[in-house]
Design a protein around this motif. Structure first.
Motif, PDB file in Angstrom:
ATOM      1  N   GLU A  61      -5.385  18.445   0.879  1.00  0.00           N
ATOM      2  CA  GLU A  61      -5.830  17.903  -0.551  1.00  0.00           C
ATOM      3  C   GLU A  61      -4.852  16.937  -0.895  1.00  0.00           C
ATOM      4  O   GLU A  61      -5.400  15.922  -1.493  1.00  0.00           O
ATOM      5  N   ILE A  62      -3.483  16.877  -0.861  1.00  0.00           N
ATOM      6  CA  ILE A  62      -2.460  16.008  -1.182  1.00  0.00           C
ATOM      7  C   ILE A  62      -3.066  14.586  -0.432  1.00  0.00           C
ATOM      8  O   ILE A  62      -2.753  13.480  -1.160  1.00  0.00           O
ATOM      9  N   GLY A  63      -3.187  14.879   1.004  1.00  0.00           N
ATOM     10  CA  GLY A  63      -3.421  13.619   1.746  1.00  0.00           C
ATOM     11  C   GLY A  63      -4.889  12.920   1.330  1.00  0.00           C
ATOM     12  O   GLY A  63      -4.646  11.628   1.192  1.00  0.00           O
ATOM     13  N   ARG A  64      -5.698  13.517   0.888  1.00  0.00           N
ATOM     14  CA  ARG A  64      -7.152  13.048   0.325  1.00  0.00           C
ATOM     15  C   ARG A  64      -7.026  12.410  -1.009  1.00  0.00           C
ATOM     16  O   ARG A  64      -7.244  11.227  -1.287  1.00  0.00           O
ATOM     17  N   ALA A  65      -5.941  12.815  -1.664  1.00  0.00           N
ATOM     18  CA  ALA A  65      -5.575  12.306  -2.986  1.00  0.00           C
ATOM     19  C   ALA A  65      -4.900  11.135  -3.024  1.00  0.00           C
ATOM     20  O   ALA A  65      -5.243  10.005  -3.696  1.00  0.00           O
ATOM     21  N   LEU A  66      -3.868  11.154  -1.925  1.00  0.00           N
ATOM     22  CA  LEU A  66      -3.390   9.702  -1.664  1.00  0.00           C
ATOM     23  C   LEU A  66      -4.153   8.648  -1.061  1.00  0.00           C
ATOM     24  O   LEU A  66      -3.981   7.421  -1.366  1.00  0.00           O
ATOM     25  N   ASP A  67      -5.049   9.110  -0.073  1.00  0.00           N
ATOM     26  CA  ASP A  67      -5.992   7.925   0.637  1.00  0.00           C
ATOM     27  C   ASP A  67      -6.751   7.402  -0.574  1.00  0.00           C
ATOM     28  O   ASP A  67      -6.935   6.266  -0.496  1.00  0.00           O
ATOM     29  N   GLU A  68      -7.128   8.448  -1.570  1.00  0.00           N
ATOM     30  CA  GLU A  68      -8.076   7.972  -2.695  1.00  0.00           C
ATOM     31  C   GLU A  68      -7.458   6.753  -3.453  1.00  0.00           C
ATOM     32  O   GLU A  68      -7.790   5.812  -3.897  1.00  0.00           O
ATOM     33  N   LEU A  69      -6.026   7.261  -3.676  1.00  0.00           N
ATOM     34  CA  LEU A  69      -5.214   6.057  -4.588  1.00  0.00           C
ATOM     35  C   LEU A  69      -4.885   5.045  -3.747  1.00  0.00           C
ATOM     36  O   LEU A  69      -5.214   3.821  -4.312  1.00  0.00           O
ATOM     37  N   ARG A  70      -4.926   4.901  -2.489  1.00  0.00           N
ATOM     38  CA  ARG A  70      -4.698   3.779  -1.581  1.00  0.00           C
ATOM     39  C   ARG A  70      -5.980   2.963  -1.842  1.00  0.00           C
ATOM     40  O   ARG A  70      -5.862   1.866  -1.920  1.00  0.00           O
ATOM     41  N   ASP A  71      -7.167   3.560  -1.567  1.00  0.00           N
ATOM     42  CA  ASP A  71      -8.484   2.821  -1.405  1.00  0.00           C
ATOM     43  C   ASP A  71      -8.532   2.213  -2.689  1.00  0.00           C
ATOM     44  O   ASP A  71      -9.052   1.025  -2.837  1.00  0.00           O
ATOM     45  N   ARG A  72      -8.377   2.802  -3.972  1.00  0.00           N
ATOM     46  CA  ARG A  72      -8.502   2.319  -5.207  1.00  0.00           C
ATOM     47  C   ARG A  72      -7.902   1.008  -5.250  1.00  0.00           C
ATOM     48  O   ARG A  72      -8.171  -0.287  -5.865  1.00  0.00           O
ATOM     49  N   ILE A  73      -6.366   0.764  -4.882  1.00  0.00           N
ATOM     50  CA  ILE A  73      -5.498  -0.040  -4.852  1.00  0.00           C
ATOM     51  C   ILE A  73      -6.166  -1.374  -3.952  1.00  0.00           C
ATOM     52  O   ILE A  73      -6.219  -2.686  -4.464  1.00  0.00           O
ATOM     53  N   VAL A  74      -6.558  -0.987  -2.707  1.00  0.00           N
ATOM     54  CA  VAL A  74      -6.986  -1.936  -1.827  1.00  0.00           C
ATOM     55  C   VAL A  74      -8.029  -2.691  -2.431  1.00  0.00           C
ATOM     56  O   VAL A  74      -8.318  -4.007  -2.424  1.00  0.00           O
ATOM     57  N   ALA A  75      -9.054  -1.982  -3.112  1.00  0.00           N
ATOM     58  CA  ALA A  75     -10.263  -2.445  -3.590  1.00  0.00           C
ATOM     59  C   ALA A  75      -9.956  -3.317  -4.755  1.00  0.00           C
ATOM     60  O   ALA A  75     -10.798  -4.298  -5.069  1.00  0.00           O
ATOM     61  N   ASP A  76      -8.804  -3.162  -5.333  1.00  0.00           N
ATOM     62  CA  ASP A  76      -8.606  -4.064  -6.718  1.00  0.00           C
ATOM     63  C   ASP A  76      -7.700  -5.134  -6.237  1.00  0.00           C
ATOM     64  O   ASP A  76      -7.517  -5.984  -7.387  1.00  0.00           O
ATOM     65  N   LEU A  77      -7.140  -5.352  -5.188  1.00  0.00           N
ATOM     66  CA  LEU A  77      -6.222  -6.510  -4.804  1.00  0.00           C
ATOM     67  C   LEU A  77      -6.895  -7.858  -4.974  1.00  0.00           C
ATOM     68  O   LEU A  77      -8.226  -7.860  -4.694  1.00  0.00           O
TER      69      LEU A  77
END
Length: 394
Positions: A21-37
């Motif tokens: 669950e921790i891994g999925r939450a951090l993957d989601e955080l990463r994906d949001r930032i990448v999409a916003d670059l």
């Protein structure tokens, strides 16, 4: 597999599902930032490059007035800031590939070179690959002690480590040279684990890069100031010293203060994505500070976030940090952060303490030692992995 973490209230158990669950939450955080670059990040890095160049031009110009102490000091300060920005917020981050998405030649991690004696390709191997892949794993991550220091209790003590504080001081003063020599693995050569013949291409690259740096800082620019050659030479030496001390301090605060966890190869065998994320959080520490402090540290004051997302633009770490900290709180994991004075103080206390034989610290003579040396480093988090190869189908 179960992860046990030691807290003041007793063992905390994270189930495999919670780790993922921790891994999925951090993957989601990463994906949001990448999409916003986008443009905001582009403007940020170019503003830093503009500031870095401005400080360098100012510093070089002030050296022509270096016969006046105030101007010499101002020149050293400007050059020091320029070199810190180049190494920390520009060089380190660009060579991590944080701006490769921009597809601009000057910010491409494959070709970028920094104002440092260490060749970029060698640094990317020892740092980007070895350190960030095997963060804090004994026997794999050579940043644990850099081959010369005892910085963790997991490193077996021997009489050589009595010089620990001296080695640490010299590494701090000559940090860029220590970074350059790091990939040679001198300790493995001494132990016969590596052949001298393997080093020829590395040494050739180091001589070429360091030669250019020495020529630039210690011959060409001093010569351009004519009769002020010695004054300018001293100023360039001082600016490099400022950069070395600052870079060493920031990096050590992010990796070695009290509470930071290290691991064994057995503990990290068959590691999942979620477990890798947990290891990064347990093996890192942050430094509290304001916006300017974070910029001057290359945002490595957010070392936890950097270890989690090394290829994301570092200027995004401050906005990611609250979510990472909240995730740690949710699952009972520590979020190691504190003011610079606290973190660097605990680092130097460890350096002095771990120089001494363990039996001395446990003996009746320990009472004669300063309090900072009598106190053992905080155990931080103990990770106990209970998985066998057969459990993952190997």
């Amino acid at each position: 597999m179960t992860i046990l973490t030691e807290t003041k209230d007793g063992p905390l158990v994270l189930t495999p599902d919670q780790v993922e669950e921790i891994g999925r939450a951090l993957d989601e955080l990463r994906d949001r930032i990448v999409a916003d670059l986008g443009e905001r990040d582009r403007e940020y890095i170019y503003s830093i490059i503009k500031a870095q160049r401005g400080f360098e031009i100012a510093g070089r110009g002030l050296m022509y007035l270096g016969f006046l102490p105030p101007f010499w000091l101002a020149g050293v300060a400007a050059l020091g800031v320029s070199k810190i920005l180049d190494n920390m917020e520009i060089g380190h981050n660009v060579m991590h590939g944080q701006y490769d998405w921009m597809r601009e030649q000057g910010l491409n991690s494959r070709v970028f070179e920094w104002d440092n004696v260490c060749p970029g390709d060698q640094w990317k191997h020892s740092h980007n690959y070895m350190h960030h892949t095997y963060t804090n794993i004994h026997g794999r991550d050579r940043d644990i002690g850099y081959g010369i220091l005892r910085i963790d209790e997991g490193q077996k003590w021997n009489p050589y480590y009595l010089g620990n504080p001296v080695y640490a001081f010299l590494l701090m003063v000559f940090f860029e040279w220590g970074v350059m020599l790091h990939d040679l693995e001198a300790d493995n050569i001494i132990q016969g684990k590596r052949k001298w013949s393997d080093l020829k291409p590395l040494i050739k690259g180091q001589l070429r890069k360091s030669g250019r740096q020495v020529l630039k800082d210690y011959i060409v620019f001093p010569a351009l100031t004519g009769p002020l050659f010695v004054s300018t030479l001293a100023g360039n030496v001082a600016a490099n010293l400022v950069r070395n001390v600052w870079a060493y301090s920031i990096i050590f605060c992010g990796h070695f203060p009290s509470g930071v966890q290290t691991f064994t190869e057995e503990e990290t065998e068959f590691e999942t994505r979620g477990e890798w994320y947990v290891r990064q959080m347990l093996g890192s520490a942050n430094i509290d500070g304001g916006k300017l402090f974070h910029i001057m540290s290359g945002n490595l004051s957010h070392q936890i976030e950097h270890h989690l997302f090394p290829d994301l633009p570092a200027n995004r770490y401050p906005e990611m940090a609250p979510e990472v900290e909240e995730l740690c709180k949710k699952y009972g994991l520590p979020y190691n952060t504190g003011p610079f004075s606290k973190q660097i103080g605990s680092v130097w206390a460890k350096i002095f303490q771990l120089a001494l034989p363990p039996r001395l610290l446990e003996s009746r003579f320990a009472a004669l030692l300063p309090a900072a040396l009598r106190k053992k480093p905080a155990p931080g988090v103990i990770v106990m992995r209970q998985r066998k190869a057969t459990e993952v189908g190997v």
